[in-house]
Design a protein around this motif. Sequence first.
Motif, PDB file in Angstrom:
ATOM      1  N   ILE A  18      63.681  19.895  61.389  1.00 34.57           N
ATOM      2  CA  ILE A  18      64.548  18.904  60.850  1.00 34.57           C
ATOM      3  C   ILE A  18      64.479  17.775  61.707  1.00 34.57           C
ATOM      4  O   ILE A  18      64.735  17.819  62.859  1.00 34.57           O
ATOM      5  CB  ILE A  18      65.817  19.791  60.740  1.00 34.57           C
ATOM      6  N   TYR A 188      61.681  30.811  62.223  1.00 38.53           N
ATOM      7  CA  TYR A 188      62.972  31.369  61.571  1.00 38.53           C
ATOM      8  C   TYR A 188      62.886  33.159  61.376  1.00 38.53           C
ATOM      9  O   TYR A 188      63.818  33.783  62.075  1.00 38.53           O
ATOM     10  CB  TYR A 188      63.479  30.600  60.520  1.00 38.53           C
ATOM     11  N   ALA A 216      70.841  28.896  68.827  1.00 41.23           N
ATOM     12  CA  ALA A 216      71.237  27.669  67.911  1.00 41.23           C
ATOM     13  C   ALA A 216      71.570  26.516  68.881  1.00 41.23           C
ATOM     14  O   ALA A 216      72.276  26.651  69.805  1.00 41.23           O
ATOM     15  CB  ALA A 216      72.062  28.155  67.038  1.00 41.23           C
ATOM     16  N   TRP A 370      66.780  24.882  53.361  1.00 45.10           N
ATOM     17  CA  TRP A 370      66.729  25.107  54.778  1.00 45.10           C
ATOM     18  C   TRP A 370      67.690  23.903  55.603  1.00 45.10           C
ATOM     19  O   TRP A 370      68.284  24.145  56.496  1.00 45.10           O
ATOM     20  CB  TRP A 370      65.111  24.860  55.306  1.00 45.10           C
ATOM     21  N   TYR A 371      67.807  22.694  54.869  1.00 40.78           N
ATOM     22  CA  TYR A 371      68.783  21.680  55.606  1.00 40.78           C
ATOM     23  C   TYR A 371      70.052  22.341  55.539  1.00 40.78           C
ATOM     24  O   TYR A 371      70.994  22.003  56.328  1.00 40.78           O
ATOM     25  CB  TYR A 371      68.575  20.288  54.841  1.00 40.78           C
ATOM     26  N   THR A 374      70.705  24.370  58.418  1.00 42.16           N
ATOM     27  CA  THR A 374      70.727  23.788  59.635  1.00 42.16           C
ATOM     28  C   THR A 374      72.175  23.391  59.549  1.00 42.16           C
ATOM     29  O   THR A 374      72.798  23.337  60.824  1.00 42.16           O
ATOM     30  CB  THR A 374      69.843  22.702  59.808  1.00 42.16           C
ATOM     31  N   TYR A 380      69.440  22.374  65.107  1.00 36.74           N
ATOM     32  CA  TYR A 380      68.039  21.948  65.539  1.00 36.74           C
ATOM     33  C   TYR A 380      67.558  20.903  65.090  1.00 36.74           C
ATOM     34  O   TYR A 380      66.615  20.632  65.076  1.00 36.74           O
ATOM     35  CB  TYR A 380      67.422  22.953  64.582  1.00 36.74           C
ATOM     36  N   TYR A 381      68.428  19.895  65.217  1.00 43.33           N
ATOM     37  CA  TYR A 381      68.166  18.550  65.010  1.00 43.33           C
ATOM     38  C   TYR A 381      67.383  17.875  66.116  1.00 43.33           C
ATOM     39  O   TYR A 381      67.869  17.603  67.180  1.00 43.33           O
ATOM     40  CB  TYR A 381      69.311  17.665  64.602  1.00 43.33           C
TER      41      TYR A 381
END
Length: 509
Positions: A18, A188, A216, A370-371, A374, A380-381
Amino acid sequence: MRVLASLSLVIFLQVLHINAGRHFWRITDHVHRLRLERQRSYVTKTKLWNEPLQFNRAPIAEFLKQPFDHFDRQCRKSFEQRFWVNTAFWKQPYGPVFLLIGGEASLSEYDVLSGEHVDLATKFGALVVAAEHRFYGESICAAGLEMSNLQYLSSQQALADLAVLHANLSHRFNLPRNHTWISFGGSYPGSLSAWFRLKFPHLVFAAVASSAPVRAQLDFQDYNKVVANSLSDPMIGGSKECLANVRSAFSTLGAALEKGMPFVKHVAKDFKTCTIPNSLRDKGQLVASLADIFMGAVQYNGELAGINVADLCSTMVNSTTSPYGALQDVANQYLERMELPCLDIDFVHFLKFLSNTTSVKMIGTGERQWYFQTCTEFGYYQTCNVSLGCPFSKLMSLDDSLVACSKVFGVETSEITFSVAFTNEFYGAAHPRGSRILFVNGDIDPWHALSILRNETISETAIYIRGTAHCANMLPPSDSDPRTLRLARQKIEAQVGAWLKKARLGVAV
């Protein structure tokens, strides 16, 4: 009857990425195509079957009705979860069950026909199962990906899906309650594998978690620190000169983007962008898209011709132009390889892409889904702090990712921060204190920074592989595999064998 209908699909192992750009997803799709070809070739060339695999002998996709909400029985909505079962290697009735857990991409028939878990199944006489993650691939409700449905997308619901599937298959194959199950997953799904053992220890005896980011983190700066280390690693074709030139090229690029429109237009021409980067967010998209090429090369090193550390570093070091000119060469090679006319760097286009609920993607990675995860669970950026070792640009900011959460899903920063903290509290982050869990990571893979690299307890152990990238151990073996990877596979096999021996003896630890 569905028989090998997905030979040309982009599937198998899951992806994790991401950031502000979309081009990493394009790289991932190409990697998946190559992985599928590798799977197909491995199945047809090895003696997994008594005769070469025939189309009419392929495992058939099955569907299991699952509730949208396992924790609220008043919710009547449901979806169909897709899964496959392969009984070819099973030593009935006592052979174990090996469960491959799906994640943020579709699965296929080949997920019960090849891969590390299947190689182990042939040795230990296991029944092989592969289960697709809710709301990815074809495990999606007819109503699509509206927010009214996405609210039921979470790792907790996915684990509950696995528990229901466990009960269904146990009944179908007349398995006793104490029958031995071992779960497998990478990326994941590697986290899900560990968490399935952690949260449902009465259902799954042990778990292998490959490249599993169990911790995370909202601002994942360490990702690009690992990328920098890998670009300078001579074992995989990197060098200090390569890293220095990458830093120099992005520094020159950043300086040009700050000088005003004449320079910005020149940059747009240099890198063949589809539009002029007028806003700060568009400039962030531009540098992130170029960084994606290097990040993808590191994460999937050795899997995609031309997009690997050795090839990129060769271009960055041996170019007859400046480092900035070498970066242009890298971008041009990428566009040619991906058959793209230009580099899409429009941030508004990116938001529209994530907001699309009508064109549900049944194949490959579910980017919108998936975004959302997150934004609501993991963060996870992958941002860039140059002072902390990132070789790219400060324009790759956390704010761009958080704005996408807000504008697309209505999830604000305070909610994301709370959700990331809750995820770590719920699963234990880097100290889950489980048992019979094996964590496998490669030192080239940037995601190892959020995984477990050392033994936590006597039965919560780790294997750390020098010179390998993301989920490398899960792929079918190849003659080009480094010795470190071959030895790691031997250790994994030994651990699985030891678990199965304990299960037969009824050992509790």
